[in-house]
Design a protein around this motif. Structure first.
Motif, PDB file in Angstrom:
ATOM      1  N   THR A 176      -2.143 -27.029 -61.819  1.00 19.17           N
ATOM      2  CA  THR A 176      -3.086 -28.007 -62.367  1.00 19.17           C
ATOM      3  C   THR A 176      -4.342 -27.355 -62.944  1.00 19.17           C
ATOM      4  N   ILE A 177      -4.446 -26.033 -62.849  1.00 15.63           N
ATOM      5  CA  ILE A 177      -5.658 -25.354 -63.331  1.00 15.63           C
ATOM      6  C   ILE A 177      -5.314 -24.384 -64.454  1.00 15.63           C
ATOM      7  N   LYS A 178      -6.348 -23.930 -65.143  1.00 10.48           N
ATOM      8  CA  LYS A 178      -6.171 -22.977 -66.237  1.00 10.48           C
ATOM      9  C   LYS A 178      -6.350 -21.553 -65.684  1.00 10.48           C
ATOM     10  N   TYR A 179      -5.289 -21.043 -65.090  1.00  9.33           N
ATOM     11  CA  TYR A 179      -5.350 -19.678 -64.565  1.00  9.33           C
ATOM     12  C   TYR A 179      -5.074 -18.674 -65.683  1.00  9.33           C
ATOM     13  N   LEU A 180      -5.408 -17.427 -65.427  1.00  4.22           N
ATOM     14  CA  LEU A 180      -5.190 -16.338 -66.374  1.00  4.22           C
ATOM     15  C   LEU A 180      -4.003 -15.480 -65.942  1.00  4.22           C
ATOM     16  N   THR A 181      -3.348 -14.842 -66.917  1.00  5.60           N
ATOM     17  CA  THR A 181      -2.336 -13.818 -66.656  1.00  5.60           C
ATOM     18  C   THR A 181      -2.837 -12.509 -67.262  1.00  5.60           C
ATOM     19  N   ALA A 195      -3.973 -11.768 -46.725  1.00  6.18           N
ATOM     20  CA  ALA A 195      -4.429 -13.117 -47.033  1.00  6.18           C
ATOM     21  C   ALA A 195      -3.298 -13.967 -47.607  1.00  6.18           C
ATOM     22  N   ASN A 196      -3.343 -15.242 -47.312  1.00  4.35           N
ATOM     23  CA  ASN A 196      -2.340 -16.181 -47.806  1.00  4.35           C
ATOM     24  C   ASN A 196      -3.056 -17.385 -48.408  1.00  4.35           C
ATOM     25  N   VAL A 197      -2.927 -17.565 -49.711  1.00  2.89           N
ATOM     26  CA  VAL A 197      -3.599 -18.663 -50.399  1.00  2.89           C
ATOM     27  C   VAL A 197      -2.884 -19.969 -50.083  1.00  2.89           C
ATOM     28  N   GLN A 198      -3.633 -20.941 -49.584  1.00  2.00           N
ATOM     29  CA  GLN A 198      -3.078 -22.229 -49.182  1.00  2.00           C
ATOM     30  C   GLN A 198      -3.184 -23.284 -50.284  1.00  2.00           C
ATOM     31  N   LYS A 199      -4.257 -23.211 -51.063  1.00  2.00           N
ATOM     32  CA  LYS A 199      -4.504 -24.264 -52.047  1.00  2.00           C
ATOM     33  C   LYS A 199      -5.457 -23.762 -53.121  1.00  2.00           C
ATOM     34  N   VAL A 200      -5.240 -24.227 -54.354  1.00  2.00           N
ATOM     35  CA  VAL A 200      -6.121 -23.913 -55.474  1.00  2.00           C
ATOM     36  C   VAL A 200      -6.496 -25.230 -56.148  1.00  2.00           C
TER      37      VAL A 200
END
Length: 460
Positions: A157-162, A235-240
Motif C-alpha cells: 500500500t506504500i510507495k517503496y523503493l527498489t 529484526a523482523n518487520v511486522q507492519k509497514v
C-alpha cells in the motif's frame, strides 16, 4: 515462423557477448530484449551504482577534508546532478553495447518479450506492437532477476523503493530506511548517509553477510556504524504503513517491539528470478523451488539444446559469473572444448568504503570441509599505504591449508580491497604458497605490499 541457429533471450553480461560470438562463428542468431541492451549490470546494477558511489566518496572526502589538513567551509550535494552524471555513464555503456551488436553480421536484435510456445519455439510480443514467432535448435536464457518483495503487511500500500527506483530520486531522502543488509542495502546505505541522509538498516539475520566469517561481518558492521548508519539485526518487520509523507515500520529486534519512521523505504532483501514469465512449462523446462532454472555443470537444462546463463540459474549472482558462463558455453559449443562451471573460482567485491574483496573458502567453510587451517590476519592500521592515505578501516585475512601452505580463501576489507583480493586470486590459481607470498617483492608502498606483512603474522 523465423528460423535461427541460436536464440538468446536477454541481453545481460553473458547474453550480449555470446550472441555476438555465435553470429561471428556463422550461426544465424537472434537476441530478444524486452527493455534495454546491457541487462541489470549496465542499466540497474554495477554501472549506475558505482557511478553514484564515486560521488558519495567525493562527498565523504570533502566533509572530512580537515583530516588531511584541508579546510572546506561549506559544500552542497546536488542529487539531481549526481543522477544526471550516473545516467550519462549508463547511456554511454548501453549505447556502446547496442552499437556493437547492431554492426555484427548475422545477428538480429528483436525488442520484445519472449514466451515459450513449445520446446524450441517462442512467441515474441514486440515492443513496437505485434508478435513474431521464432525457433532455433539452440536457445540460451539470460533473463536475470528482479527485486524480491516480501509479504509484509501494508507494504503493497506504500510507495517503496527498489535498487532501480532509488537511483531516480532527485531529492535527497531525509531518513532512508532499508530492509535488508546484503550488498545492495549496505552500498546504498553508506552512499546516502554520505550524501546527507539519515539511514537506518533493518535485517532479519543476526549477522550481516551471513556467508562471511563472523569477524569479517562484525568488521563490516563497524564500518557501517562508523559511517553513521543505524543498524538493527535480528529484526523482523511486522507492519509497514504510510503516515502522511512518512513511512512507519513496526518490527521486533532482540525481543523488543520497535517502531521507526522514515521518509523513504528501500526494499533490498534479495532477488527473484525472471523465469515464470517465459512460460517455461510449455518447453518442459524444470525450475527449482525458488524458480531458478535447473542446469548441469555445462549450463544445459533438462531440455537438450536449451541453456541458461547468469543469475536466472541461481548460484553466485555476479556479473563476472554471467560473463564466464558465456565463455563456458561458447568454448563448448563452437570450439568443442570440454568446459564446465564445476569448481571454478568465484571472486567478488562489495563496494562499500572500504571495499570487501573475497575469494575462496571462509575460515568456517574450510574447517567444515575438513581442512587443517592456518589463519593470517592483519589490521589495516598496520598497512603503510593505508596509514599514509588516512584509510585504516578494516583488515586482511587469509585462510591457508596447513598441509601444503597454499591459500584456501582470502577476505580483504580495506581500501582497494577488491584489487588486493585479485592479486591473491592469481596466487591461488598459480599454487603460490604463503611462504612465497611472504617473501615476494611487491612495489613499495602499494596496498598489495602488505601481503608480505599479512603472512609474516604466521611466524609468531
Amino acid at each position: 515462423m523465423r528460423k535461427f541457429d541460436a536464440i538468446v533471450i536477454g541481453s545481460g553480461q553473458g547474453g550480449v557477448p555470446l550472441a555476438k560470438k555465435l553470429a561471428k562463428a556463422g550461426w544465424q542468431t537472434a537476441i530478444v530484449e524486452k527493455r534495454w541492451i546491457g541487462g541489470t549490470c549496465i542499466n540497474d546494477g554495477c554501472t549506475p551504482t558505482k557511478s553514484m558511489i564515486a560521488c558519495g566518496a567525493a562527498a565523504h572526502v570533502i566533509a572530512n577534508s580537515q583530516e588531511w589538513g584541508i579546510t572546506v567551509s561549506d559544500f552542497k550535494v546536488d542529487l539531481e546532478k549526481i543522477v544526471q552524471r550516473k545516467n550519462k555513464v549508463v547511456e554511454s555503456f548501453r549505447g556502446g553495447a547496442t552499437k556493437g551488436m547492431e554492426k555484427t553480421e548475422g545477428l538480429s536484435i528483436i525488442y520484445g518479450e519472449a514466451v515459450f510456445t513449445g520446446e524450441k519455439t517462442l512467441n515474441v510480443i514486440l515492443k513496437d506492437g505485434g508478435e513474431e514467432a521464432i525457433t532455433a535448435p539452440h536457445i540460451f536464457i539470460n533473463t536475470g532477476t528482479l527485486p524480491k518483495i516480501p509479504p509484509v503487511p501494508g507494504l503493497d500500500t506504500i510507495k517503496y523503493l527498489t535498487n532501480t527506483s532509488i537511483m531516480e530520486l532527485t531529492k535527497l531522502p531525509s531518513h532512508l530506511v532499508i530492509m535488508g543488509s546484503g550488498y545492495i542495502g549496505l552500498e546504498f546505505g553508506q552512499l546516502f548517509r554520505r550524501l546527507g541522509s539519515q539511514v537506518t538498516i533493518i535485517d532479519r539475520g543476526k549477522q550481516l553477510l551471513k556467508h562471511e566469517d563472523e569477524d569479517v561481518a562484525a568488521a563490516v558492521k563497524k564500518v557501517m556504524e562508523t559511517s553513521g548508519v543505524t543498524m538493527h539485526t535480528g529484526a523482523n518487520v511486522q507492519k509497514v504503513e504510510q503516515i502522511g509523507d512518512t513511512i512507519r515500520l513496526q518490527f521486533t529486534a532482540n525481543g523488543e517491539n520497535l517502531t521507526i519512521t522514515g521518509s523513504h523505504l528501500l526494499v533490498a532483501i534479495g532477488r527473484t528470478p525472471q523465469s515464470t514469465s517465459l512460460q517455461p512449462e510449455k518447453a518442459g523446462l524444470a525450475l527449482d523451488d525458488k524458480g531458478y532454472f535447473k542446469v548441469n555443470d555445462q549450463l544445459e537444462t533438462n531440455v537438450s539444446g536449451i541453456y541458461v546463463l547468469g543469475d536466472v540459474k541461481g548460484g553466485p549472482e555476479f556479473t563476472h559469473i554471467s560473463y564466464n558462463d558465456y565463455l563456458v558455453l561458447y568454448k563448448r559449443l563452437v570450439n568443442k572444448e570440454d568446459t564446465s562451471i564445476k569448481d571454478r573460482p568465484v571472486p567478488y567485491c562489495m563496494f562499500t568504503d572500504p571495499q570487501l574483496g573475497r575469494i575462496g573458502l571462509t575460515e568456517k567453510a574450510a574447517k567444515e570441509a575438513g581442512y587443517d587451517v592456518k589463519v593470517a590476519c592483519l589490521d589495516m592500521t598496520r598497512v603503510a599505504r593505508a596509514i599514509e592515505t588516512g584509510n585504516t578501516q578494516g583488515f586482511m585475512k587469509a585462510v591457508i591449508n596447513a598441509n601444503d601452505d597454499k591459500l584456501l580463501g582470502v577476505a580483504i576489507l580495506g581500501p582497494e580491497g577488491g584489487e588486493v583480493m585479485s592479486v591473491m586470486q592469481m596466487a591461488m590459481l598459480g599454487g603460490i604458497t604463503a611462504k612465497q607470498l611472504r617473501e615476494m617483492i611487491f612495489a613499495h608502498p602499494l596496498y598489495s605490499e602488505s601481503i608480505n606483512n599479512l603472512f609474516m603474522t604466521l611466524e609468531k
